[in-house]
Design a protein around this motif. Structure first.
Motif, PDB file in Angstrom:
ATOM      1  N   ILE A  46       0.842  -1.210   0.000  1.00 39.64           N
ATOM      2  CA  ILE A  46       0.000   0.000   0.000  1.00 39.64           C
ATOM      3  C   ILE A  46       0.873   1.254   0.000  1.00 39.64           C
ATOM      4  CG2 ILE A  46      -1.631   1.364   1.399  1.00 39.64           C
ATOM      5  CD1 ILE A  46      -2.961  -0.987  -0.086  1.00 39.64           C
ATOM      6  N   ILE A  47       1.867   1.281   0.870  1.00 36.55           N
ATOM      7  CA  ILE A  47       2.746   2.458   0.960  1.00 36.55           C
ATOM      8  C   ILE A  47       3.508   2.668  -0.346  1.00 36.55           C
ATOM      9  CG2 ILE A  47       4.809   3.378   2.108  1.00 36.55           C
ATOM     10  CD1 ILE A  47       3.690   1.988   4.698  1.00 36.55           C
ATOM     11  N   LEU A  48       4.041   1.590  -0.911  1.00 36.13           N
ATOM     12  CA  LEU A  48       4.750   1.711  -2.190  1.00 36.13           C
ATOM     13  C   LEU A  48       3.809   2.159  -3.309  1.00 36.13           C
ATOM     14  CD1 LEU A  48       7.128  -1.379  -2.054  1.00 36.13           C
ATOM     15  CD2 LEU A  48       7.793   1.029  -2.120  1.00 36.13           C
ATOM     16  N   SER A  49       2.594   1.659  -3.303  1.00 40.06           N
ATOM     17  CA  SER A  49       1.616   2.054  -4.327  1.00 40.06           C
ATOM     18  C   SER A  49       1.282   3.535  -4.225  1.00 40.06           C
ATOM     19  CB  SER A  49       0.338   1.231  -4.187  1.00 40.06           C
ATOM     20  OG  SER A  49       0.589  -0.127  -4.425  1.00 40.06           O
ATOM     21  N   ILE A  50       1.036   3.991  -3.013  1.00 43.19           N
ATOM     22  CA  ILE A  50       0.714   5.401  -2.803  1.00 43.19           C
ATOM     23  C   ILE A  50       1.889   6.277  -3.248  1.00 43.19           C
ATOM     24  CG2 ILE A  50       0.327   7.164  -1.019  1.00 43.19           C
ATOM     25  CD1 ILE A  50      -1.363   5.017   0.479  1.00 43.19           C
ATOM     26  N   GLY A  51       3.082   5.907  -2.816  1.00 49.41           N
ATOM     27  CA  GLY A  51       4.264   6.676  -3.208  1.00 49.41           C
ATOM     28  C   GLY A  51       4.466   6.685  -4.709  1.00 49.41           C
TER      29      GLY A  51
END
Length: 131
Positions: free
Chosen positions: A59-64
Motif C-alpha cells: 500500500i505504501i509503495l503504491s501510494i508513493g
C-alpha cells in the motif's frame, strides 16, 4: 567546477525547496489533491481492516508510486509549457506520455488495492452470514 564542501545549511535548504514543491503542487494541482484524498482513504481502510505488514508495504509503495508519478507529470507539464506556450504536437505527445505514467501507476495501485482488499471484504461478508 563542482563544489565538494558539505554544508548542513545547503542540505536543509534543499529540503525546504522540496517541501515548497509539495506545497505548490498541493495548492495548484487538482489531480494531486485527488490522489492524496484517495491515499488517505486507503490508509484509513487499511487501519480498519488491520492489514498485514507486507500488505502495508504494498500500500505504501503504491501510494508513493502514484504521488511521485503525479509530481513528475506536473513538472514535465510545467517545463513543456515554459518551453512552448502555443499548441505544438510534439509538446502534446510529451504531456500525453507523462499523463500515461500517472494512469499506469494509478491502475497498478488499484490492482494492488483490489488484491489486498477484496479477500478481506469477502471474508467479512461470509462471517456476517454466520450471525
Amino acid at each position: 567546477m563542482a563544489r565538494n564542501n558539505f554544508s548542513w545549511k545547503d542540505r536543509i535548504r534543499s529540503f525546504s525547496h522540496a517541501f515548497n514543491g509539495l506545497k505548490i503542487v498541493g495548492q495548484e494541482e487538482h489531480n494531486f489533491r485527488i490522489h492524496l484524498v484517495a491515499a488517505i482513504l486507503v490508509i484509513i481502510l487499511s487501519c480498519l481492516l488491520r492489514i498485514s505488514r507486507y500488505e502495508w508495504l504494498a500500500i505504501i509503495l503504491s501510494i508513493g508510486f502514484v504521488l511521485v508519478c503525479e509530481l513528475l507529470n506536473t513538472a514535465i507539464e510545467h517545463i513543456a509549457d515554459f518551453i512552448c506556450q502555443e499548441k505544438n504536437p510534439s509538446i502534446k505527445k510529451i504531456k500525453d506520455i507523462a499523463a500515461a505514467a500517472v494512469l499506469l501507476s494509478s491502475l497498478t495501485a488499484l490492482l494492488i488495492g483490489l488484491i489486498i482488499f477484496i479477500p478481506k471484504f469477502l471474508s467479512m461478508s461470509s462471517l456476517t452470514h454466520l450471525f
